[in-house]
Design a protein around this motif. Sequence first.
Motif, PDB file in Angstrom:
ATOM      1  N   THR A 117     -51.838  79.880  71.311  1.00 52.65           N
ATOM      2  CA  THR A 117     -52.177  78.652  72.024  1.00 52.65           C
ATOM      3  C   THR A 117     -52.942  78.962  73.304  1.00 52.65           C
ATOM      4  O   THR A 117     -52.946  80.089  73.796  1.00 52.65           O
ATOM      5  CB  THR A 117     -50.923  77.833  72.388  1.00 52.65           C
ATOM      6  OG1 THR A 117     -50.109  78.575  73.310  1.00 52.65           O
ATOM      7  CG2 THR A 117     -50.128  77.461  71.153  1.00 52.65           C
ATOM      8  N   ALA A 123     -41.211  73.844  70.489  1.00 53.15           N
ATOM      9  CA  ALA A 123     -42.431  73.333  69.858  1.00 53.15           C
ATOM     10  C   ALA A 123     -43.109  74.491  69.140  1.00 53.15           C
ATOM     11  O   ALA A 123     -43.616  75.417  69.782  1.00 53.15           O
ATOM     12  CB  ALA A 123     -43.368  72.743  70.906  1.00 53.15           C
ATOM     13  N   THR A 124     -43.080  74.469  67.816  1.00 52.75           N
ATOM     14  CA  THR A 124     -43.659  75.542  67.013  1.00 52.75           C
ATOM     15  C   THR A 124     -45.071  75.170  66.590  1.00 52.75           C
ATOM     16  O   THR A 124     -45.281  74.174  65.912  1.00 52.75           O
ATOM     17  CB  THR A 124     -42.797  75.822  65.775  1.00 52.75           C
ATOM     18  OG1 THR A 124     -41.486  76.234  66.200  1.00 52.75           O
ATOM     19  CG2 THR A 124     -43.407  76.923  64.918  1.00 52.75           C
ATOM     20  N   PHE A 125     -46.039  75.986  66.995  1.00 49.96           N
ATOM     21  CA  PHE A 125     -47.443  75.763  66.656  1.00 49.96           C
ATOM     22  C   PHE A 125     -47.846  76.498  65.385  1.00 49.96           C
ATOM     23  O   PHE A 125     -48.738  76.077  64.659  1.00 49.96           O
ATOM     24  CB  PHE A 125     -48.341  76.219  67.808  1.00 49.96           C
ATOM     25  CG  PHE A 125     -48.328  75.293  68.983  1.00 49.96           C
ATOM     26  CD1 PHE A 125     -49.358  74.396  69.181  1.00 49.96           C
ATOM     27  CD2 PHE A 125     -47.281  75.313  69.898  1.00 49.96           C
ATOM     28  CE1 PHE A 125     -49.354  73.526  70.266  1.00 49.96           C
ATOM     29  CE2 PHE A 125     -47.269  74.458  70.980  1.00 49.96           C
ATOM     30  CZ  PHE A 125     -48.307  73.556  71.160  1.00 49.96           C
ATOM     31  N   SER A 173     -44.341  79.859  69.356  1.00 54.21           N
ATOM     32  CA  SER A 173     -43.540  78.684  69.690  1.00 54.21           C
ATOM     33  C   SER A 173     -43.394  78.625  71.201  1.00 54.21           C
ATOM     34  O   SER A 173     -43.323  79.662  71.870  1.00 54.21           O
ATOM     35  CB  SER A 173     -42.142  78.753  69.054  1.00 54.21           C
ATOM     36  OG  SER A 173     -42.207  78.684  67.647  1.00 54.21           O
ATOM     37  N   LEU A 178     -44.522  65.399  73.189  1.00 48.96           N
ATOM     38  CA  LEU A 178     -44.840  66.170  71.990  1.00 48.96           C
ATOM     39  C   LEU A 178     -45.519  65.263  70.984  1.00 48.96           C
ATOM     40  O   LEU A 178     -44.942  64.254  70.560  1.00 48.96           O
ATOM     41  CB  LEU A 178     -43.571  66.782  71.403  1.00 48.96           C
ATOM     42  CG  LEU A 178     -42.782  67.642  72.411  1.00 48.96           C
ATOM     43  CD1 LEU A 178     -41.451  66.990  72.737  1.00 48.96           C
ATOM     44  CD2 LEU A 178     -42.591  69.055  71.911  1.00 48.96           C
ATOM     45  N   LYS A 202     -47.697  64.846  67.318  1.00 45.68           N
ATOM     46  CA  LYS A 202     -48.103  65.392  66.032  1.00 45.68           C
ATOM     47  C   LYS A 202     -49.592  65.104  65.845  1.00 45.68           C
ATOM     48  O   LYS A 202     -50.002  63.936  65.842  1.00 45.68           O
ATOM     49  CB  LYS A 202     -47.308  64.759  64.904  1.00 45.68           C
ATOM     50  CG  LYS A 202     -45.807  65.018  64.946  1.00 45.68           C
ATOM     51  CD  LYS A 202     -45.140  64.351  63.755  1.00 45.68           C
ATOM     52  CE  LYS A 202     -43.640  64.604  63.727  1.00 45.68           C
ATOM     53  NZ  LYS A 202     -43.019  63.997  62.528  1.00 45.68           N
ATOM     54  N   GLU A 223     -47.706  68.673  74.443  1.00 47.35           N
ATOM     55  CA  GLU A 223     -47.785  69.653  73.361  1.00 47.35           C
ATOM     56  C   GLU A 223     -48.510  69.012  72.175  1.00 47.35           C
ATOM     57  O   GLU A 223     -48.018  68.032  71.610  1.00 47.35           O
ATOM     58  CB  GLU A 223     -46.380  70.089  72.921  1.00 47.35           C
ATOM     59  CG  GLU A 223     -45.513  70.687  74.029  1.00 47.35           C
ATOM     60  CD  GLU A 223     -45.866  72.137  74.336  1.00 47.35           C
ATOM     61  OE1 GLU A 223     -47.009  72.553  74.070  1.00 47.35           O
ATOM     62  OE2 GLU A 223     -44.979  72.846  74.851  1.00 47.35           O
ATOM     63  N   VAL A 281     -48.922  69.555  68.821  1.00 49.80           N
ATOM     64  CA  VAL A 281     -48.312  70.367  67.766  1.00 49.80           C
ATOM     65  C   VAL A 281     -48.940  70.025  66.411  1.00 49.80           C
ATOM     66  O   VAL A 281     -48.998  68.855  66.028  1.00 49.80           O
ATOM     67  CB  VAL A 281     -46.794  70.124  67.712  1.00 49.80           C
ATOM     68  CG1 VAL A 281     -46.144  71.007  66.666  1.00 49.80           C
ATOM     69  CG2 VAL A 281     -46.170  70.371  69.078  1.00 49.80           C
ATOM     70  N   GLY A 293     -46.353  73.149  61.724  1.00 55.94           N
ATOM     71  CA  GLY A 293     -45.747  73.037  63.044  1.00 55.94           C
ATOM     72  C   GLY A 293     -44.410  72.343  62.950  1.00 55.94           C
ATOM     73  O   GLY A 293     -44.065  71.740  61.935  1.00 55.94           O
ATOM     74  N   VAL A 326     -41.063  70.511  65.662  1.00 52.32           N
ATOM     75  CA  VAL A 326     -40.448  70.237  66.960  1.00 52.32           C
ATOM     76  C   VAL A 326     -38.948  70.165  66.759  1.00 52.32           C
ATOM     77  O   VAL A 326     -38.468  69.462  65.872  1.00 52.32           O
ATOM     78  CB  VAL A 326     -40.962  68.904  67.547  1.00 52.32           C
ATOM     79  CG1 VAL A 326     -40.172  68.538  68.803  1.00 52.32           C
ATOM     80  CG2 VAL A 326     -42.452  68.986  67.858  1.00 52.32           C
TER      81      VAL A 326
END
Length: 359
Positions: free
Chosen positions: A121, A238-240, A245, A275, A277, A346, A348, A353, A355
Motif C-alpha cells: 500500500t 484491514a487486509t489489502f 494488512s 473503511l 469496499k 482505507e 480496501v 481484501g 475487514v
Amino acid sequence: MLVRRGRRGRADQDWRRKSAVAELVLAVCAGAAACGGDKASGGSEPEVEAAAADRPIESVRTGGAVMLSGEWPLTGATFEGGGPQHPVYVVKMDNTASSTPQIGLSSADMVVEQLVEGGLTRLAVFYYSDVPDQVGPVRSLRASDIGIVKPTAAVLVASGGAGRTIARIADAEVATSVEGAAGFYRADDRSAPYDLFMSLGDLADNPQDGWQAPAESYLAFGDQSDFEGTIAVDKITATFSAAHSTEWKQTDDGWTRPESFAEEGDDFMADNVLLLKVKVGDAGYQDPAGNPVPETKFYGRGEAVLVHGGKALQATWSKESAGSALTLQNTDGDEVTVPAGRTWIELVPAEDGAVVLSS
C-alpha cells in the motif's frame, strides 16, 4: 529521534474514545490485487474521467466558501479567521518498512491508504490546516489518485510516475508538484528510492499561480453526539492482499497503528477510521519488476464501515464521479455524518481484501 513539528497550528481536536467488545468480519470488495509502475504491457490504458463534474472550480486566493462556513474542509473542525493562503497538498508517501521512519504524519488532516503493486500500500497524506516543514519519503503517483485528490482541488506531491499515468493525471486537470520542482531534496542517510523528501512548508509559502481552495468539505461532517454506531470494537484489521494488512488499536488518544512506520511521536492519530469496499482494476501496465499495476476505482458505490470511539456503523458509500464528493448512507438510506476530527480512509479491495472488527 527528532520530531518535526508543524509550522501552522491545527484546531484542538481531542475526541475521547470508549471501550468496546464484539466482532464483525466483512468480505471486502473487488478487483485486481496488485498495483504498479512504469513498464508498459500489452494492456490498454483506461480512459480518463472527463465528466463536466470533474472539471476544477474557478481559482481563488482565499479559503473560499468552505472557510466562510466556519468548517475546516478535511476535518470538520470549527474554523475562525482567514483561510490558508495555499491549496490542499496531498503527498504520496511510501508505506513499507523501507520508509522507516515516515516524517510528517502527525500534522496531516486526513490520510487515504490505497493498494499498489505487489499487494503493498501507499499513503495519500492530506495537509491543509497544518503544514509541517518536512514530509516523506515521497513516492510516485498512480491513476488511482485522480478520484482521491480531485474533490479538494489539491496539488498532488509525488516523485513522478509512469508516462501514461502522468498524462492521465494531466488530462484530469489535477495539479502536481514532482521531483525537480522547488522543495524536493534527497536525504543522505537513506537509499533510493526511499530518500526523497519535500520541504512542504517552503512549497506552501510559495504556492503555484492559479491555486484553488477546496469548494466543499471532503466528507459530510457532524457532531460526535450524532454518531449512531452500535457495533463494539477496539481493534481493526484491514487486509489489502496476502502481502499487506493494516491493523488499528483503540487508545485513549485515538485510533493508532501498532505496526506504523512513522517516526516516534510523529504518527497520525485517527479520530475516525473509514473503511470502504472499492473496485480495483488493471491500470494496463507493469512496474519495472514486472508486477501488474492495479487501479482503484474510487467512484460508484459500495459497502462502508465507519468507526469512531469504540463503536462501528455499517453504511454504504457513493461517489458519482472521480471529482465528486464522497457521501455515506445508513441502512435506512439516511445520510451518515462523520464526527468532526481527523479521518483515515482505507480503500480496501472488494476482492482479495477483508475487514475484521473485533473487541
